[in-house]
Scaffold this active site. Structure first.
Site, PDB file in Angstrom:
ATOM      1  N   LYS A   1       0.824  -1.229   0.000  1.00  0.00           N
ATOM      2  CA  LYS A   1       0.000   0.000   0.000  1.00  0.00           C
ATOM      3  C   LYS A   1       0.842   1.256   0.000  1.00  0.00           C
ATOM      4  O   LYS A   1       0.459   2.263  -0.615  1.00  0.00           O
ATOM      5  CB  LYS A   1      -0.984   0.044   1.176  1.00  0.00           C
ATOM      6  CG  LYS A   1      -0.364  -0.069   2.553  1.00  0.00           C
ATOM      7  CD  LYS A   1      -0.350  -1.489   2.948  1.00  0.00           C
ATOM      8  CE  LYS A   1       0.389  -1.787   4.203  1.00  0.00           C
ATOM      9  NZ  LYS A   1       0.114  -3.152   4.642  1.00  0.00           N
TER      10      LYS A   1
ATOM     11  N   GLU B   1       3.687  -3.777  10.542  1.00  0.00           N
ATOM     12  CA  GLU B   1       4.668  -3.499   9.499  1.00  0.00           C
ATOM     13  C   GLU B   1       6.070  -3.669  10.066  1.00  0.00           C
ATOM     14  O   GLU B   1       6.261  -3.660  11.291  1.00  0.00           O
ATOM     15  CB  GLU B   1       4.506  -2.051   9.003  1.00  0.00           C
ATOM     16  CG  GLU B   1       3.189  -1.787   8.308  1.00  0.00           C
ATOM     17  CD  GLU B   1       2.950  -2.710   7.130  1.00  0.00           C
ATOM     18  OE1 GLU B   1       3.803  -2.798   6.235  1.00  0.00           O
ATOM     19  OE2 GLU B   1       1.892  -3.371   7.102  1.00  0.00           O
TER      20      GLU B   1
ATOM     21  N   LYS C   1      -3.860   3.330   2.922  1.00  0.00           N
ATOM     22  CA  LYS C   1      -5.023   2.552   2.468  1.00  0.00           C
ATOM     23  C   LYS C   1      -6.198   3.468   2.137  1.00  0.00           C
ATOM     24  O   LYS C   1      -6.922   3.244   1.167  1.00  0.00           O
ATOM     25  CB  LYS C   1      -5.402   1.541   3.540  1.00  0.00           C
ATOM     26  CG  LYS C   1      -4.327   0.474   3.729  1.00  0.00           C
ATOM     27  CD  LYS C   1      -4.526  -0.310   5.005  1.00  0.00           C
ATOM     28  CE  LYS C   1      -3.463  -1.383   5.165  1.00  0.00           C
ATOM     29  NZ  LYS C   1      -3.447  -1.993   6.497  1.00  0.00           N
TER      30      LYS C   1
HETATM   31  P1  NAP Z   1       7.970  -9.437   5.838  1.00  0.00           P
HETATM   32  O1  NAP Z   1       7.414 -10.526   6.669  1.00  0.00           O
HETATM   33  O2  NAP Z   1       8.876  -8.449   6.458  1.00  0.00           O
HETATM   34  O3  NAP Z   1       8.684 -10.115   4.572  1.00  0.00           O
HETATM   35  C1  NAP Z   1       9.424  -9.382   3.625  1.00  0.00           C
HETATM   36  C2  NAP Z   1      10.117 -10.365   2.699  1.00  0.00           C
HETATM   37  O4  NAP Z   1      10.746  -9.659   1.654  1.00  0.00           O
HETATM   38  C3  NAP Z   1      11.207 -11.205   3.371  1.00  0.00           C
HETATM   39  O5  NAP Z   1      11.216 -12.498   2.839  1.00  0.00           O
HETATM   40  C4  NAP Z   1      12.511 -10.476   3.003  1.00  0.00           C
HETATM   41  O6  NAP Z   1      13.618 -11.361   2.881  1.00  0.00           O
HETATM   42  C5  NAP Z   1      12.166  -9.923   1.639  1.00  0.00           C
HETATM   43  N1  NAP Z   1      12.802  -8.630   1.358  1.00  0.00           N
HETATM   44  C6  NAP Z   1      12.546  -7.448   1.937  1.00  0.00           C
HETATM   45  N2  NAP Z   1      13.300  -6.479   1.387  1.00  0.00           N
HETATM   46  C7  NAP Z   1      14.058  -7.065   0.445  1.00  0.00           C
HETATM   47  C8  NAP Z   1      15.037  -6.607  -0.466  1.00  0.00           C
HETATM   48  N3  NAP Z   1      15.387  -5.326  -0.512  1.00  0.00           N
HETATM   49  N4  NAP Z   1      15.607  -7.500  -1.310  1.00  0.00           N
HETATM   50  C9  NAP Z   1      15.262  -8.803  -1.262  1.00  0.00           C
HETATM   51  N5  NAP Z   1      14.305  -9.301  -0.431  1.00  0.00           N
HETATM   52  C10 NAP Z   1      13.729  -8.448   0.416  1.00  0.00           C
HETATM   53  O7  NAP Z   1       6.767  -8.585   5.181  1.00  0.00           O
HETATM   54  P2  NAP Z   1       5.230  -8.999   5.044  1.00  0.00           P
HETATM   55  O8  NAP Z   1       4.548  -8.786   6.352  1.00  0.00           O
HETATM   56  O9  NAP Z   1       5.119 -10.308   4.380  1.00  0.00           O
HETATM   57  O10 NAP Z   1       4.695  -7.821   4.103  1.00  0.00           O
HETATM   58  C11 NAP Z   1       5.003  -7.801   2.742  1.00  0.00           C
HETATM   59  C12 NAP Z   1       4.174  -6.732   2.043  1.00  0.00           C
HETATM   60  O11 NAP Z   1       2.783  -7.035   2.186  1.00  0.00           O
HETATM   61  C13 NAP Z   1       4.343  -5.316   2.599  1.00  0.00           C
HETATM   62  O12 NAP Z   1       4.211  -4.404   1.548  1.00  0.00           O
HETATM   63  C14 NAP Z   1       3.168  -5.179   3.557  1.00  0.00           C
HETATM   64  O13 NAP Z   1       2.762  -3.850   3.765  1.00  0.00           O
HETATM   65  C15 NAP Z   1       2.108  -5.944   2.784  1.00  0.00           C
HETATM   66  N6  NAP Z   1       1.034  -6.498   3.614  1.00  0.00           N
HETATM   67  C16 NAP Z   1       1.332  -7.236   4.714  1.00  0.00           C
HETATM   68  C17 NAP Z   1       0.294  -7.776   5.461  1.00  0.00           C
HETATM   69  C18 NAP Z   1       0.561  -8.611   6.680  1.00  0.00           C
HETATM   70  O14 NAP Z   1      -0.382  -9.062   7.323  1.00  0.00           O
HETATM   71  N7  NAP Z   1       1.806  -8.858   7.066  1.00  0.00           N
HETATM   72  C19 NAP Z   1      -1.034  -7.563   5.067  1.00  0.00           C
HETATM   73  C20 NAP Z   1      -1.297  -6.797   3.924  1.00  0.00           C
HETATM   74  C21 NAP Z   1      -0.254  -6.279   3.186  1.00  0.00           C
HETATM   75  P3  NAP Z   1      14.195 -12.202   4.143  1.00  0.00           P
HETATM   76  O15 NAP Z   1      13.098 -13.176   4.477  1.00  0.00           O
HETATM   77  O16 NAP Z   1      15.418 -12.843   3.662  1.00  0.00           O
HETATM   78  O17 NAP Z   1      14.398 -11.186   5.230  1.00  0.00           O
HETATM   79  N1  HSE Z   2       0.320  -3.653   9.298  1.00  0.00           N
HETATM   80  C1  HSE Z   2      -0.899  -3.811   8.586  1.00  0.00           C
HETATM   81  C2  HSE Z   2      -2.051  -3.884   9.576  1.00  0.00           C
HETATM   82  C3  HSE Z   2      -0.852  -5.070   7.762  1.00  0.00           C
HETATM   83  O1  HSE Z   2      -1.795  -4.018  10.767  1.00  0.00           O
HETATM   84  O2  HSE Z   2      -3.199  -3.779   9.164  1.00  0.00           O
HETATM   85  C4  HSE Z   2      -1.988  -5.158   6.803  1.00  0.00           C
HETATM   86  O3  HSE Z   2      -1.903  -4.175   5.828  1.00  0.00           O
END
Ligand code: NAP
Ligand code: HSE
Length: 428
Positions: A105, A190, A205
């Site tokens: 987002k 995040e 969002k």
């Molecule tokens: P996360 O758990 O921090 O995972 C990020 C992943 O990307 C990790 O595997 C990391 O590698 C890799 N990564 C990050 N920066 C990198 C770079 N510069 N080069 C190569 N690899 C890189 O994040 P997440 O919670 O899954 O969120 C991912 C996205 O989805 C974000 O944009 C977030 O806002 C969005 N989102 C998340 C949720 C949620 O519930 N978490 C919900 C909606 C949207 P390593 O594993 O090796 O560290």
């Molecule tokens: N950090 C975000 C939340 C993840 O708490 O809603 C989903 O976008």
């Protein structure tokens, strides 16, 4: 059928969910798309890190070129987060004719126009359903389901982390810090949770929702943002006593072509459906001119709920690819953006004041409200054995944001008002 090859950027919370859903629902997905969806490469920072999902070692890479330069990869799924590398990888993928799905987002709120323009130029799709309200298919609903209507108001609990924290504080008396820690452990927050608690995540969002909903470009500088880090247990308690739940609410309104968008902690009347949205759940309330009130509810974050939205975008993009219609259904805001002034933004307000406890004080306070043209709905004096001052809680009738600011300025000049402890918008 020849498989459709996917390059995955990121294998964290969401990326892991994407791998699991592609595995678990493989046959269903293949039947819907007409071809298998195959993950060909996964970009991570650390290829040696232990993963909670099993993936073949040769799929992992720390070199983005392995995905961007591979002409056989048809679709990239960006779930790594951040705006710098993610932006450049996505722009390059589009330039090379790859379709894009993202859950990012921040990226879409800040660089959406540039990315969508590049997609149009390259005849590619960019879908980003998971970027708002995790598992709720709200973007498709707003763009397609409401295409026949005019949306007037969108109110959203769109950040799971803050809703989790406020619920824990309200129901279990948990401290702010312990509730935030739990939300981080559960993978909701995040990478930098300040974005959640200071309201920026919700604002990103709301920028996306308002842009799609009002068909006008709403950028971050159009949004007034306030987070929950200054909300106290006392505010939540007093709100509850008066029949309100504290929620971090995004509020977007469009009237006569004038738009206002804000994110702030808000006292929501318990009878309003948004007040009963608890924990990591999100809800988006949409008021359409023709349809009236609607509300969409579901998990707003977490591995599988978010991955559900990512994979449904992947299916949509893959189907378009097979049909040869990629990039044909791009959304373009076509209305000019005009912002409401603070005189035109109105709502009820909750104020908690600490004042001198002596005769005539209430009359002085009431005069300020009256001079600023703000009418009062209720006034309550709370006894507090720990506070030598009187605690006064005021709920106003609808008042403009500008007139509430004038009231607060006047209170600064009044020595009987010791402190304006809290000011919140009231909804419902
Ligand atoms: P996360 O758990 O921090 O995972 C990020 C992943 O990307 C990790 O595997 C990391 O590698 C890799 N990564 C990050 N920066 C990198 C770079 N510069 N080069 C190569 N690899 C890189 O994040 P997440 O919670 O899954 O969120 C991912 C996205 O989805 C974000 O944009 C977030 O806002 C969005 N989102 C998340 C949720 C949620 O519930 N978490 C919900 C909606 C949207 P390593 O594993 O090796 O560290
Ligand atoms: N950090 C975000 C939340 C993840 O708490 O809603 C989903 O976008």
């Amino acid at each position: 059928m020849k498989p459709i090859k996917v390059g995955l950027f990121g294998l964290g919370t969401v990326g892991t969910g994407v791998v699991r859903i592609l595995e678990r629902h493989r046959e269903d997905l293949e039947s819907q798309v007409g071809s298998p969806l195959l993950i060909d490469k996964i970009l991570v920072r650390d290829t040696a890190k232990e993963r909670s999902v099993r993936v073949a070692a040769d799929l992992l890479t720390d070199n983005p070129r392995d995905i961007l330069d591979d002409p056989d990869i048809d679709i990239v799924v960006e779930v790594m987060g951040g705006t710098d590398s993610a932006r450049s990888y996505i722009l390059e993928a589009l330039a090379r004719g790859k379709q894009v799905v993202t859950a990012n987002k921040d990226l879409m709120a800040l660089h959406g126009p540039e990315i969508l323009a590049k997609a149009s130029e390259s005849g590619c799709d960019v879908l980003y359903e998971a970027s708002v309200a995790g598992g709720i298919p709200i973007l498709r609903t707003i763009v397609d389901g409401f295409s026949s209507d005019r949306i007037r108001r969108i109110m959203g609990i769109v950040n799971g982390t803050t809703n989790y924290i406020l619920t824990k504080m309200s129901e279990d008396g948990a401290s702010y810090a312990s509730a935030l820690r739990e939300a981080q452990e559960l993978g909701y927050a995040e990478a930098d949770p300040r974005s959640d608690v200071e309201g920026m995540d919700a604002a990103y969002k709301m920028a996306i929702l308002a842009t799609l909903g009002f068909r006008t470009r709403v950028s971050m500088r159009d949004i007034d943002v306030q987070g929950i880090s200054r909300v106290t247990a006392e505010d939540i308690l007093y709100g509850k006593r008066l029949g309100y739940e504290m929620k971090l609410l995004g509020i977007a309104e469009c009237q006569d072509g004038l738009v206002s968008v804000s994110v702030q902690p808000t006292m929501v009347k318990k009878s309003h459906p948004l007040a009963s949205v608890k924990g990591v759940f999100n809800a988006v309330y949409v008021y359409g001119e023709a349809v009236g009130e609607t509300m969409f509810y579901g998990p707003g974050a977490g591995e599988l709920p978010t991955a559900t939205s990512v994979v449904s975008d992947l299916v949509a993009v893959a189907k378009n690819l097979r049909l040869g219609v990629s990039g044909r259904k791009a959304f373009h805001p076509y209305r000019e953006t005009r912002r409401k002034s603070d005189e035109q933004i109105t709502s009820k307000y909750f104020l908690l004041l600490h004042v001198d406890d002596r005769a005539g004080v209430l009359a002085n306070i009431a005069r300020v409200f009256s001079d600023c043209d703000v009418s009062l709905e209720s006034v309550l004096q709370q006894p507090n054995e720990h506070n030598p001052n009187a605690e006064i809680i005021i709920i106003t009738h609808d008042a403009s944001k500008a007139s509430i600011r004038r009231v607060l300025d006047e209170f600064q000049k009044l020595d009987v008002v010791k402190q304006v402890r809290s000011v919140y918008r009231v909804e419902g």
